[in-house]
Design an enzyme around this catalytic site. Structure first.
Site, PDB file in Angstrom:
ATOM      1  N   LYS A  35       2.230   0.495  10.651  1.00  0.00           N
ATOM      2  CA  LYS A  35       2.779  -0.608  10.041  1.00  0.00           C
ATOM      3  C   LYS A  35       3.732  -0.163   8.920  1.00  0.00           C
ATOM      4  O   LYS A  35       4.737  -0.592   8.931  1.00  0.00           O
ATOM      5  CB  LYS A  35       1.639  -1.443   9.513  1.00  0.00           C
ATOM      6  N   ASN A  36       3.484   0.671   8.046  1.00  0.00           N
ATOM      7  CA  ASN A  36       4.227   1.205   6.998  1.00  0.00           C
ATOM      8  C   ASN A  36       5.243   1.972   7.145  1.00  0.00           C
ATOM      9  O   ASN A  36       6.057   2.217   6.234  1.00  0.00           O
ATOM     10  CB  ASN A  36       3.288   1.622   5.922  1.00  0.00           C
ATOM     11  N   CYS A  67       0.562  -9.745  -5.421  1.00  0.00           N
ATOM     12  CA  CYS A  67      -0.593  -9.948  -4.236  1.00  0.00           C
ATOM     13  C   CYS A  67      -1.926  -9.934  -4.868  1.00  0.00           C
ATOM     14  O   CYS A  67      -2.086  -9.559  -5.788  1.00  0.00           O
ATOM     15  CB  CYS A  67       0.033  -9.347  -3.051  1.00  0.00           C
ATOM     16  N   ARG A 119       2.422  -5.668  -8.464  1.00  0.00           N
ATOM     17  CA  ARG A 119       3.351  -5.208  -7.491  1.00  0.00           C
ATOM     18  C   ARG A 119       5.009  -5.326  -7.725  1.00  0.00           C
ATOM     19  O   ARG A 119       5.588  -6.016  -7.022  1.00  0.00           O
ATOM     20  CB  ARG A 119       2.963  -5.322  -6.408  1.00  0.00           C
ATOM     21  N   ASP A 163      -4.833   3.195   0.537  1.00  0.00           N
ATOM     22  CA  ASP A 163      -5.028   2.267   1.761  1.00  0.00           C
ATOM     23  C   ASP A 163      -6.094   2.541   2.369  1.00  0.00           C
ATOM     24  O   ASP A 163      -6.673   1.956   3.220  1.00  0.00           O
ATOM     25  CB  ASP A 163      -3.774   2.379   2.660  1.00  0.00           C
ATOM     26  N   ARG A 212      -2.590  -8.731   9.532  1.00  0.00           N
ATOM     27  CA  ARG A 212      -1.166  -8.442   9.160  1.00  0.00           C
ATOM     28  C   ARG A 212      -1.088  -6.801   9.324  1.00  0.00           C
ATOM     29  O   ARG A 212       0.129  -6.400   9.777  1.00  0.00           O
ATOM     30  CB  ARG A 212      -1.106  -8.903   7.606  1.00  0.00           C
TER      31      ARG A 212
HETATM   32  C1  EPZ Z   1       3.405   0.857  -0.134  1.00  0.00           C
HETATM   33  O1  EPZ Z   1       3.580  -0.300  -0.985  1.00  0.00           O
HETATM   34  C2  EPZ Z   1       2.548   0.316   1.035  1.00  0.00           C
HETATM   35  N1  EPZ Z   1       3.229  -0.705   1.725  1.00  0.00           N
HETATM   36  C3  EPZ Z   1       1.201  -0.186   0.618  1.00  0.00           C
HETATM   37  O2  EPZ Z   1       0.434  -0.392   1.639  1.00  0.00           O
HETATM   38  C4  EPZ Z   1       0.401   1.164  -0.229  1.00  0.00           C
HETATM   39  O3  EPZ Z   1      -0.710   0.853  -0.382  1.00  0.00           O
HETATM   40  C5  EPZ Z   1       1.352   1.595  -1.292  1.00  0.00           C
HETATM   41  O4  EPZ Z   1       2.779   1.691  -0.848  1.00  0.00           O
HETATM   42  C6  EPZ Z   1       0.667   2.829  -1.899  1.00  0.00           C
HETATM   43  O5  EPZ Z   1       0.888   3.749  -1.000  1.00  0.00           O
HETATM   44  C7  EPZ Z   1       4.276  -0.383   2.348  1.00  0.00           C
HETATM   45  O6  EPZ Z   1       4.676   0.551   2.737  1.00  0.00           O
HETATM   46  C8  EPZ Z   1       4.831  -1.682   3.280  1.00  0.00           C
HETATM   47  P1  EPZ Z   1       4.499   1.388  -4.419  1.00  0.00           P
HETATM   48  P2  EPZ Z   1       4.446  -0.329  -2.385  1.00  0.00           P
HETATM   49  O7  EPZ Z   1       5.575   0.887  -4.968  1.00  0.00           O
HETATM   50  O8  EPZ Z   1       5.865   0.410  -1.736  1.00  0.00           O
HETATM   51  C9  EPZ Z   1       4.089   0.321  -8.984  1.00  0.00           C
HETATM   52  C10 EPZ Z   1      -1.066  -1.788   2.933  1.00  0.00           C
HETATM   53  O9  EPZ Z   1      -2.426  -1.867   2.993  1.00  0.00           O
HETATM   54  N2  EPZ Z   1       5.512  -0.045  -8.848  1.00  0.00           N
HETATM   55  O10 EPZ Z   1       4.113   2.676  -4.020  1.00  0.00           O
HETATM   56  O11 EPZ Z   1       4.690  -1.698  -2.553  1.00  0.00           O
HETATM   57  C11 EPZ Z   1       3.226  -0.654  -8.165  1.00  0.00           C
HETATM   58  O12 EPZ Z   1       2.759  -1.711  -8.871  1.00  0.00           O
HETATM   59  C12 EPZ Z   1      -0.264  -1.594   1.863  1.00  0.00           C
HETATM   60  O13 EPZ Z   1      -0.795  -1.284   4.151  1.00  0.00           O
HETATM   61  C13 EPZ Z   1       6.059  -0.556  -9.954  1.00  0.00           C
HETATM   62  O14 EPZ Z   1       5.685  -0.598 -10.953  1.00  0.00           O
HETATM   63  O15 EPZ Z   1       3.587   0.432  -3.433  1.00  0.00           O
HETATM   64  C14 EPZ Z   1       1.833   0.318  -7.843  1.00  0.00           C
HETATM   65  O16 EPZ Z   1       0.894   0.131  -9.019  1.00  0.00           O
HETATM   66  C15 EPZ Z   1      -0.742  -2.306   0.578  1.00  0.00           C
HETATM   67  N3  EPZ Z   1       7.549  -0.876  -9.990  1.00  0.00           N
HETATM   68  C16 EPZ Z   1       2.500   1.717  -7.547  1.00  0.00           C
HETATM   69  O17 EPZ Z   1       3.546   1.530  -8.209  1.00  0.00           O
HETATM   70  C17 EPZ Z   1       8.127  -0.839  -8.595  1.00  0.00           C
HETATM   71  O18 EPZ Z   1       9.510  -1.130  -8.670  1.00  0.00           O
HETATM   72  C18 EPZ Z   1       2.577   2.171  -6.278  1.00  0.00           C
HETATM   73  O19 EPZ Z   1       3.338   1.116  -5.532  1.00  0.00           O
HETATM   74  C19 EPZ Z   1       7.465  -0.367  -7.720  1.00  0.00           C
HETATM   75  C20 EPZ Z   1       6.102   0.216  -7.737  1.00  0.00           C
END
Ligand code: EPZ
Length: 420
Positions: free
Chosen positions: A22-23, A120, A125, A308, A400
């Site tokens: 998915k990701n 979410c 996020r 995850d 999802r």
């Molecule tokens: C990706 O989400 C994945 N989704 C998530 O998978 C996964 O849990 C996550 O990466 C971490 O590995 C997809 O790839 C579609 P991040 P993402 O940006 O990119 C903070 C699943 O279950 N952050 O790496 O949204 C954020 O709040 C889903 O398949 C900021 O503060 O995660 C988090 O604490 C859930 N500002 C951390 O960084 C930003 O601009 C990592 O988030 C971006 C992120």
């Protein structure tokens, strides 16, 4: 609202085919905006999030053609006739990954209007790093009325250091940089295999990217990208989910159509739990006899223990023969499965971002409620291990990110049915 009814206590035996990730699929679909050529994709998983993304992309004018039924894993995109540069709230609010249209749309068309994704269940996020990076590349970005308005006739290459490692942040900026003027350096880049899969496809489309798989990506912008063919990488999170299931129930399964080199840390932890794993080509054979041993871990960015997979491993720990503790360092609220597991007889307590578990000798089935994607998968695993019947409600969360999970589990002996 659909529910899954599970009668636990059955060992699992047989083959489970793993779908595309998915990701990886979600950013890869958005890359269709980067070219006027055909993007011919295979192994696209049949997921609700993929259907949502295809709907969002079709609304911009991107041409989407997709097979029917099993053939729906083949998707061809063509971005020659994009008419709208907007990602509306109605669709973005149901899927945060919609933010991934921002980078490609801005890079190719010089403008984009994307609804701010809500938070979410697992955390606020924010997308501040996506915006910070695009501003560094010369974009004029204002946020009003819940929308991100971005404008820039031609993005300029820049050296970008994100405050933290962000997976979709890296993907958004990487896609934007492929068509920027000059060189972009992404420091602190995410190294997840799904980022690598996207980068490999972009190179096949004519992008110039160095450092793929490392935390420093160097991109030389080009004027245009062409189409290509690409098979989406296998889903390591789905694979680990089913390995956790057999660790909890016992049995002898083979997960097929998987990659064995992209989740080493999880495989090591599964062996520590007592799973007997052997690699057979693109399949992993997993045998489990007796009660799992507990494992403790803390989630970190790739190549560390993936956040995850955290809930799914906890579902095994709660029936293990000893205490364990799990620390979640990525998201601030990713323990919502804990209360539901305690309803089944688990003994989990939380202090800050650490959960302490004692292995229960038995779990007893009960009605539970899914709260987010991976939590719902962990409740299915707990239900498979529990005595009696477990009813998992709100499984739209599960749909999802998992492609017909109940069919794949029924095929290996689980007693699990979907109730409309
Ligand atoms: C990706 O989400 C994945 N989704 C998530 O998978 C996964 O849990 C996550 O990466 C971490 O590995 C997809 O790839 C579609 P991040 P993402 O940006 O990119 C903070 C699943 O279950 N952050 O790496 O949204 C954020 O709040 C889903 O398949 C900021 O503060 O995660 C988090 O604490 C859930 N500002 C951390 O960084 C930003 O601009 C990592 O988030 C971006 C992120």
């Amino acid at each position: 609202m659909d529910k899954l009814q599970i009668t636990g206590g059955k060992r699992l035996n047989g083959d489970i085919p793993i779908s595309g990730a998915k990701n990886a699929a979600l950013p890869i679909l958005c890359a269709g905006l980067l070219t006027a050529g055909d993007l011919v994709l295979s192994n696209v998983p049949r997921l609700h999030d993929v259907r949502t993304m295809l709907k969002l992309l079709a609304q911009t004018g991107l041409k989407v053609s997709q097979g029917e039924g099993k053939d729906s894993e083949n998707v061809t995109l063509n971005g020659a006739a994009i008419g709208s540069l907007e990602a509306p709230y109605e669709l973005v609010k149901t899927m945060r990954a919609s933010i991934l249209v921002l980078g490609p749309m801005l890079a190719r068309f010089g403008e984009a209007k994307v609804s701010l994704p809500g938070g979410c269940a697992i955390g606020s996020r924010p997308v501040d790093q996506h915006i910070k990076g695009l501003r560094a590349m010369g974009a004029e970005i204002t946020i009003e009325g819940g929308y991100i308005h971005a404008k820039c006739p031609r993005l300029q290459g820049a050296r970008i250091l994100t405050d933290m490692i962000t997976v979709t942040g890296t993907e958004n900026l990487l896609m934007a940089a492929t068509l920027a003027q000059g060189e972009t350096i992404l420091e602190n880049a995410a190294r997840e295999p799904e980022v690598t899969d996207l980068a490999n496809m972009l190179v096949a489309m004519g992008a110039k990217i160095e450092g793929i798989g490392t935390d420093r990506l160097v991109i030389q912008g080009v004027d245009a990208l062409h189409g290509t063919e690409h098979a989406v990488i296998s889903d390591r999170i789905e694979a680990a989910t089913f390995l956790c299931a057999v660790a909890a129930t016992g049995g002898d399964i083979r997960i097929t159509r998987t990659r064995t080199d992209i989740f080493d840390v999880a495989l090591d932890k599964l062996r520590e739990m007592g799973l007997n794993l052997s690699v057979e080509g693109d399949a992993i054979r997993a045998r489990m006899d007796g009660r799992p041993r507990p494992v403790s871990f803390r989630t970190t960015e790739y190549p560390g223990f993936p956040t995850d997979m955290q809930a799914q491993f906890m579902a095994v720990n709660i029936v293990a023969d000893g205490p364990s503790r799990v620390t979640e360092t990525i998201f601030e609220n990713r323990f919502m499965h804990v209360q539901e597991m305690n309803r089944l007889g688990a003994q989990i307590s939380i202090e800050g971002n650490t959960a302490f578990m004692r292995g229960a000798d038995r779990l007893v089935g009960a009605p539970v409620m899914a709260t987010d994607l991976r939590a719902s998968a962990s409740l299915v695993i707990a239900g498979l291990a529990a005595e009696g019947t477990t009813l998992v409600d709100r499984i739209y969360h599960l749909d999802r990110g998992y492609d017909r999970m109940e069919d794949k589990l029924s095929a290996v002996g689980a007693d699990i049915v979907r109730i409309k």
